[in-house]
Structures are given as structure tokens and as C-alpha cells.
Design a protein around this motif. Structure first.
Motif, PDB file in Angstrom:
ATOM      1  N   PHE A  13       0.822  -1.211   0.000  1.00 30.57           N
ATOM      2  CA  PHE A  13       0.000   0.000   0.000  1.00 30.57           C
ATOM      3  C   PHE A  13       0.854   1.259   0.000  1.00 30.57           C
ATOM      4  O   PHE A  13       0.566   2.220  -0.719  1.00 30.57           O
ATOM      5  CB  PHE A  13      -0.936  -0.003   1.215  1.00 30.57           C
ATOM      6  CG  PHE A  13      -1.796   1.217   1.327  1.00 30.57           C
ATOM      7  CD1 PHE A  13      -2.851   1.412   0.464  1.00 30.57           C
ATOM      8  CD2 PHE A  13      -1.537   2.171   2.293  1.00 30.57           C
ATOM      9  CE1 PHE A  13      -3.648   2.539   0.551  1.00 30.57           C
ATOM     10  CE2 PHE A  13      -2.327   3.299   2.401  1.00 30.57           C
ATOM     11  CZ  PHE A  13      -3.387   3.484   1.524  1.00 30.57           C
ATOM     12  N   VAL A  14       1.922   1.282   0.798  1.00 24.65           N
ATOM     13  CA  VAL A  14       2.751   2.482   0.908  1.00 24.65           C
ATOM     14  C   VAL A  14       3.906   2.503  -0.089  1.00 24.65           C
ATOM     15  O   VAL A  14       4.626   3.502  -0.162  1.00 24.65           O
ATOM     16  CB  VAL A  14       3.292   2.681   2.343  1.00 24.65           C
ATOM     17  CG1 VAL A  14       2.165   2.857   3.321  1.00 24.65           C
ATOM     18  CG2 VAL A  14       4.208   1.567   2.749  1.00 24.65           C
ATOM     19  N   ALA A  15       4.078   1.454  -0.873  1.00 27.63           N
ATOM     20  CA  ALA A  15       5.184   1.400  -1.834  1.00 27.63           C
ATOM     21  C   ALA A  15       5.146   2.532  -2.861  1.00 27.63           C
ATOM     22  O   ALA A  15       6.196   3.112  -3.157  1.00 27.63           O
ATOM     23  CB  ALA A  15       5.216   0.040  -2.528  1.00 27.63           C
ATOM     24  N   PRO A  16       3.979   2.896  -3.419  1.00 23.89           N
ATOM     25  CA  PRO A  16       3.994   4.033  -4.361  1.00 23.89           C
ATOM     26  C   PRO A  16       4.444   5.341  -3.719  1.00 23.89           C
ATOM     27  O   PRO A  16       5.167   6.132  -4.343  1.00 23.89           O
ATOM     28  CB  PRO A  16       2.538   4.133  -4.828  1.00 23.89           C
ATOM     29  CG  PRO A  16       1.966   2.788  -4.608  1.00 23.89           C
ATOM     30  CD  PRO A  16       2.665   2.250  -3.397  1.00 23.89           C
ATOM     31  N   ALA A  17       4.044   5.574  -2.481  1.00 23.95           N
ATOM     32  CA  ALA A  17       4.454   6.797  -1.786  1.00 23.95           C
ATOM     33  C   ALA A  17       5.962   6.804  -1.577  1.00 23.95           C
ATOM     34  O   ALA A  17       6.622   7.835  -1.752  1.00 23.95           O
ATOM     35  CB  ALA A  17       3.731   6.925  -0.448  1.00 23.95           C
ATOM     36  N   LEU A  18       6.512   5.675  -1.223  1.00 24.00           N
ATOM     37  CA  LEU A  18       7.957   5.592  -1.013  1.00 24.00           C
ATOM     38  C   LEU A  18       8.705   5.703  -2.338  1.00 24.00           C
ATOM     39  O   LEU A  18       9.734   6.388  -2.416  1.00 24.00           O
ATOM     40  CB  LEU A  18       8.321   4.284  -0.305  1.00 24.00           C
ATOM     41  CG  LEU A  18       9.791   4.099   0.044  1.00 24.00           C
ATOM     42  CD1 LEU A  18      10.272   5.209   0.964  1.00 24.00           C
ATOM     43  CD2 LEU A  18      10.019   2.753   0.689  1.00 24.00           C
ATOM     44  N   LEU A  55      -2.526   8.671   0.011  1.00 19.10           N
ATOM     45  CA  LEU A  55      -3.051   7.334  -0.295  1.00 19.10           C
ATOM     46  C   LEU A  55      -4.159   6.931   0.662  1.00 19.10           C
ATOM     47  O   LEU A  55      -5.156   6.319   0.256  1.00 19.10           O
ATOM     48  CB  LEU A  55      -1.915   6.304  -0.262  1.00 19.10           C
ATOM     49  CG  LEU A  55      -0.882   6.405  -1.380  1.00 19.10           C
ATOM     50  CD1 LEU A  55       0.232   5.394  -1.161  1.00 19.10           C
ATOM     51  CD2 LEU A  55      -1.523   6.198  -2.739  1.00 19.10           C
ATOM     52  N   LEU A  56      -4.028   7.255   1.938  1.00 19.45           N
ATOM     53  CA  LEU A  56      -5.080   6.948   2.918  1.00 19.45           C
ATOM     54  C   LEU A  56      -6.354   7.736   2.630  1.00 19.45           C
ATOM     55  O   LEU A  56      -7.463   7.186   2.722  1.00 19.45           O
ATOM     56  CB  LEU A  56      -4.591   7.241   4.328  1.00 19.45           C
ATOM     57  CG  LEU A  56      -3.630   6.224   4.930  1.00 19.45           C
ATOM     58  CD1 LEU A  56      -3.061   6.745   6.247  1.00 19.45           C
ATOM     59  CD2 LEU A  56      -4.333   4.906   5.145  1.00 19.45           C
ATOM     60  N   VAL A  57      -6.206   9.009   2.282  1.00 22.79           N
ATOM     61  CA  VAL A  57      -7.384   9.818   1.948  1.00 22.79           C
ATOM     62  C   VAL A  57      -8.065   9.255   0.701  1.00 22.79           C
ATOM     63  O   VAL A  57      -9.304   9.170   0.644  1.00 22.79           O
ATOM     64  CB  VAL A  57      -6.980  11.306   1.752  1.00 22.79           C
ATOM     65  CG1 VAL A  57      -8.112  12.107   1.143  1.00 22.79           C
ATOM     66  CG2 VAL A  57      -6.554  11.900   3.074  1.00 22.79           C
ATOM     67  N   GLY A  58      -7.302   8.853  -0.282  1.00 17.63           N
ATOM     68  CA  GLY A  58      -7.880   8.234  -1.478  1.00 17.63           C
ATOM     69  C   GLY A  58      -8.590   6.934  -1.163  1.00 17.63           C
ATOM     70  O   GLY A  58      -9.658   6.639  -1.722  1.00 17.63           O
ATOM     71  N   LEU A  59      -8.040   6.147  -0.267  1.00 15.52           N
ATOM     72  CA  LEU A  59      -8.670   4.889   0.134  1.00 15.52           C
ATOM     73  C   LEU A  59      -9.999   5.151   0.829  1.00 15.52           C
ATOM     74  O   LEU A  59     -11.003   4.493   0.551  1.00 15.52           O
ATOM     75  CB  LEU A  59      -7.737   4.106   1.052  1.00 15.52           C
ATOM     76  CG  LEU A  59      -8.263   2.798   1.636  1.00 15.52           C
ATOM     77  CD1 LEU A  59      -8.515   1.786   0.530  1.00 15.52           C
ATOM     78  CD2 LEU A  59      -7.289   2.246   2.654  1.00 15.52           C
ATOM     79  N   VAL A  60     -10.021   6.133   1.705  1.00 19.67           N
ATOM     80  CA  VAL A  60     -11.260   6.462   2.422  1.00 19.67           C
ATOM     81  C   VAL A  60     -12.287   7.067   1.468  1.00 19.67           C
ATOM     82  O   VAL A  60     -13.465   6.694   1.486  1.00 19.67           O
ATOM     83  CB  VAL A  60     -10.966   7.420   3.601  1.00 19.67           C
ATOM     84  CG1 VAL A  60     -12.238   7.977   4.203  1.00 19.67           C
ATOM     85  CG2 VAL A  60     -10.134   6.709   4.660  1.00 19.67           C
ATOM     86  N   TYR A  61     -11.868   7.976   0.607  1.00 17.99           N
ATOM     87  CA  TYR A  61     -12.795   8.665  -0.287  1.00 17.99           C
ATOM     88  C   TYR A  61     -13.398   7.721  -1.327  1.00 17.99           C
ATOM     89  O   TYR A  61     -14.604   7.733  -1.565  1.00 17.99           O
ATOM     90  CB  TYR A  61     -12.082   9.832  -0.972  1.00 17.99           C
ATOM     91  CG  TYR A  61     -12.988  10.640  -1.863  1.00 17.99           C
ATOM     92  CD1 TYR A  61     -13.874  11.552  -1.313  1.00 17.99           C
ATOM     93  CD2 TYR A  61     -12.945  10.504  -3.247  1.00 17.99           C
ATOM     94  CE1 TYR A  61     -14.711  12.305  -2.124  1.00 17.99           C
ATOM     95  CE2 TYR A  61     -13.777  11.236  -4.067  1.00 17.99           C
ATOM     96  CZ  TYR A  61     -14.660  12.136  -3.496  1.00 17.99           C
ATOM     97  OH  TYR A  61     -15.489  12.867  -4.300  1.00 17.99           O
ATOM     98  N   PHE A  62     -12.561   6.935  -1.984  1.00 13.31           N
ATOM     99  CA  PHE A  62     -13.042   6.054  -3.048  1.00 13.31           C
ATOM    100  C   PHE A  62     -13.503   4.685  -2.535  1.00 13.31           C
ATOM    101  O   PHE A  62     -14.173   3.952  -3.252  1.00 13.31           O
ATOM    102  CB  PHE A  62     -11.959   5.849  -4.115  1.00 13.31           C
ATOM    103  CG  PHE A  62     -11.665   7.084  -4.898  1.00 13.31           C
ATOM    104  CD1 PHE A  62     -12.621   7.666  -5.715  1.00 13.31           C
ATOM    105  CD2 PHE A  62     -10.420   7.680  -4.829  1.00 13.31           C
ATOM    106  CE1 PHE A  62     -12.347   8.804  -6.448  1.00 13.31           C
ATOM    107  CE2 PHE A  62     -10.129   8.823  -5.557  1.00 13.31           C
ATOM    108  CZ  PHE A  62     -11.096   9.391  -6.367  1.00 13.31           C
ATOM    109  N   GLY A  63     -13.087   4.330  -1.332  1.00 13.42           N
ATOM    110  CA  GLY A  63     -13.484   3.041  -0.789  1.00 13.42           C
ATOM    111  C   GLY A  63     -12.659   1.868  -1.275  1.00 13.42           C
ATOM    112  O   GLY A  63     -12.946   0.722  -0.945  1.00 13.42           O
ATOM    113  N   ALA A  69      -6.895   8.459  -9.906  1.00 11.04           N
ATOM    114  CA  ALA A  69      -7.020   9.800  -9.318  1.00 11.04           C
ATOM    115  C   ALA A  69      -6.203   9.915  -8.035  1.00 11.04           C
ATOM    116  O   ALA A  69      -5.613  10.958  -7.752  1.00 11.04           O
ATOM    117  CB  ALA A  69      -8.489  10.111  -9.031  1.00 11.04           C
ATOM    118  N   THR A  70      -6.146   8.844  -7.264  1.00 10.14           N
ATOM    119  CA  THR A  70      -5.345   8.853  -6.037  1.00 10.14           C
ATOM    120  C   THR A  70      -3.865   8.955  -6.359  1.00 10.14           C
ATOM    121  O   THR A  70      -3.124   9.705  -5.713  1.00 10.14           O
ATOM    122  CB  THR A  70      -5.618   7.589  -5.201  1.00 10.14           C
ATOM    123  OG1 THR A  70      -7.007   7.507  -4.940  1.00 10.14           O
ATOM    124  CG2 THR A  70      -4.848   7.612  -3.899  1.00 10.14           C
TER     125      THR A  70
END
Length: 88
Positions: A13-18, A55-63, A69-70
Motif C-alpha cells: 500500500f505504501v510502496a507508491p508513496a515511497l 493514499l489513505l485519503v484516497g482509500l477512504v474517499y473512493f473506498g 485519481a489517487t
């Protein structure tokens, strides 16, 4: 779900951010133009945390995870932060 499976999912999940954070951080290091008062480790951690929050905001917003878009918001947020870290 086992602990190892959970760790693998979180790492994925966090790999793209890193990944994006590392590329932008390397660009800052190559250009050697950095806002004073920020160490390399602090810059990288700021980029990584900002990307993870997006990424967390995108997960919460899009489900769900993995929406384009995220990822676009991830690039914009981390790019803006790297621009600010670059300073003038």
C-alpha cells in the motif's frame, strides 16, 4: 490473515508513496538546492508521510485502493512538497 500477510499488504500500500518520494528526494540531492534546516532523512520522511496520507485519503474517499485519481493526487502532493523543500 496472518501477520506476515498483513505486513505485505501494508508494504504494498505504501510502496507508491515511497517510490515517488525516493525519486523526488534523489532529484533534490542531485540538484543540491535544498531549503536550509532540513536534513536528508527529514526530507525523505516528509515526502513519504505526505504520500502515505494522500493514499489513505484516497482509500477512504473512493473506498478502494489503486485509483488513478489517487495516484495523480500523490504525484501532485509530493511534487509540490519537493518544490517547497527545494526553496530559492
Amino acid at each position: 490473515m496472518t501477520l506476515l500477510s498483513l505486513v505485505a499488504h501494508l508494504a504494498g500500500f505504501v510502496a507508491p508513496a515511497l517510490g515517488v518520494g525516493l525519486l523526488l528526494w534523489a532529484g533534490l540531492r542531485i540538484r543540491r538546492k535544498v531549503r536550509p534546516g532540513f536534513s536528508s532523512a527529514r526530507q525523505l520522511s516528509m515526502l513519504w508521510v505526505a504520500g502515505t496520507v494522500v493514499l489513505l485519503v484516497g482509500l477512504v474517499y473512493f473506498g478502494r485502493d489503486g485509483k488513478i485519481a489517487t495516484y495523480a493526487a500523490l504525484v501532485v502532493a509530493q511534487g509540490t512538497l519537493a518544490w517547497w523543500l527545494r526553496g530559492r
